[in-house]
Write a protein that holds these residues in place. Structure first.
Motif, mmCIF file in Angstrom:
data_model
loop_
_atom_site.group_PDB
_atom_site.id
_atom_site.type_symbol
_atom_site.label_atom_id
_atom_site.label_comp_id
_atom_site.label_asym_id
_atom_site.label_seq_id
_atom_site.Cartn_x
_atom_site.Cartn_y
_atom_site.Cartn_z
ATOM 1 N N ILE A 21 0.832 -1.205 0.000
ATOM 2 C CA ILE A 21 0.000 0.000 0.000
ATOM 3 C C ILE A 21 0.867 1.256 0.000
ATOM 4 C CG2 ILE A 21 -1.643 1.345 1.364
ATOM 5 C CD1 ILE A 21 -2.853 -1.408 2.219
ATOM 6 N N LEU A 22 1.930 1.250 0.789
ATOM 7 C CA LEU A 22 2.848 2.400 0.796
ATOM 8 C C LEU A 22 3.486 2.593 -0.576
ATOM 9 C CD1 LEU A 22 4.584 2.072 4.272
ATOM 10 C CD2 LEU A 22 2.966 3.829 3.532
ATOM 11 N N TRP A 23 3.837 1.501 -1.218
ATOM 12 C CA TRP A 23 4.407 1.578 -2.553
ATOM 13 C C TRP A 23 3.412 2.210 -3.520
ATOM 14 C CZ3 TRP A 23 5.389 -3.143 -6.176
ATOM 15 C CH2 TRP A 23 6.194 -2.759 -7.253
ATOM 16 N N ALA A 24 2.147 1.784 -3.432
ATOM 17 C CA ALA A 24 1.115 2.345 -4.310
ATOM 18 C C ALA A 24 0.930 3.840 -4.045
ATOM 19 C CB ALA A 24 -0.201 1.609 -4.108
ATOM 20 N N LEU A 25 0.978 4.231 -2.781
ATOM 21 C CA LEU A 25 0.791 5.644 -2.421
ATOM 22 C C LEU A 25 1.953 6.527 -2.866
ATOM 23 C CD1 LEU A 25 -0.674 5.277 1.172
ATOM 24 C CD2 LEU A 25 -1.862 6.132 -0.854
ATOM 25 N N THR A 26 3.129 5.947 -3.013
ATOM 26 C CA THR A 26 4.306 6.733 -3.387
ATOM 27 C C THR A 26 4.632 6.622 -4.873
ATOM 28 O OG1 THR A 26 5.786 4.917 -2.762
ATOM 29 C CG2 THR A 26 5.334 6.604 -1.092
ATOM 30 N N GLY A 27 3.619 6.303 -5.676
ATOM 31 C CA GLY A 27 3.816 6.301 -7.121
ATOM 32 C C GLY A 27 4.056 4.943 -7.728
ATOM 33 N N GLY A 28 3.851 3.893 -6.969
ATOM 34 C CA GLY A 28 4.019 2.544 -7.500
ATOM 35 C C GLY A 28 2.895 2.198 -8.462
ATOM 36 N N PRO A 29 2.943 0.998 -8.995
ATOM 37 C CA PRO A 29 1.908 0.581 -9.948
ATOM 38 C C PRO A 29 0.546 0.420 -9.271
ATOM 39 C CG PRO A 29 3.313 -1.267 -9.365
ATOM 40 C CD PRO A 29 3.920 -0.052 -8.734
ATOM 41 N N VAL A 30 -0.480 0.511 -10.062
ATOM 42 C CA VAL A 30 -1.846 0.399 -9.554
ATOM 43 C C VAL A 30 -2.079 -0.959 -8.895
ATOM 44 C CG1 VAL A 30 -4.278 0.367 -10.221
ATOM 45 C CG2 VAL A 30 -2.742 2.033 -11.232
#
Length: 57
Positions: A21-30
């Motif tokens: 979730i943190l990865w998604a919030l920091t511009g990671g893939p959907v």
């Protein structure tokens, strides 16, 4: 629902879920929003896939 996830499994799921979730919030893939699933299963100590497979951890 009977609990079918043990303490270690819950911790691993929670860490992986938060990391995704943190990865998604920091511009990671959907697709990283899939982290909601392991986080939710850790929170309720129940995994439907384990139930189908007859597993307990």
């Amino acid at each position: 629902m009977e609990k079918n996830i043990g303490k270690t499994d819950r911790i691993v799921r929670a860490v992986v879920g938060v990391a995704l979730i943190l990865w998604a919030l920091t511009g990671g893939p959907v697709w990283a929003w899939i982290g909601i699933v392991p986080l939710a299963t850790a929170g309720i100590s129940f995994c439907p896939a384990y139930k189908l497979l007859g597993m307990h951890t």
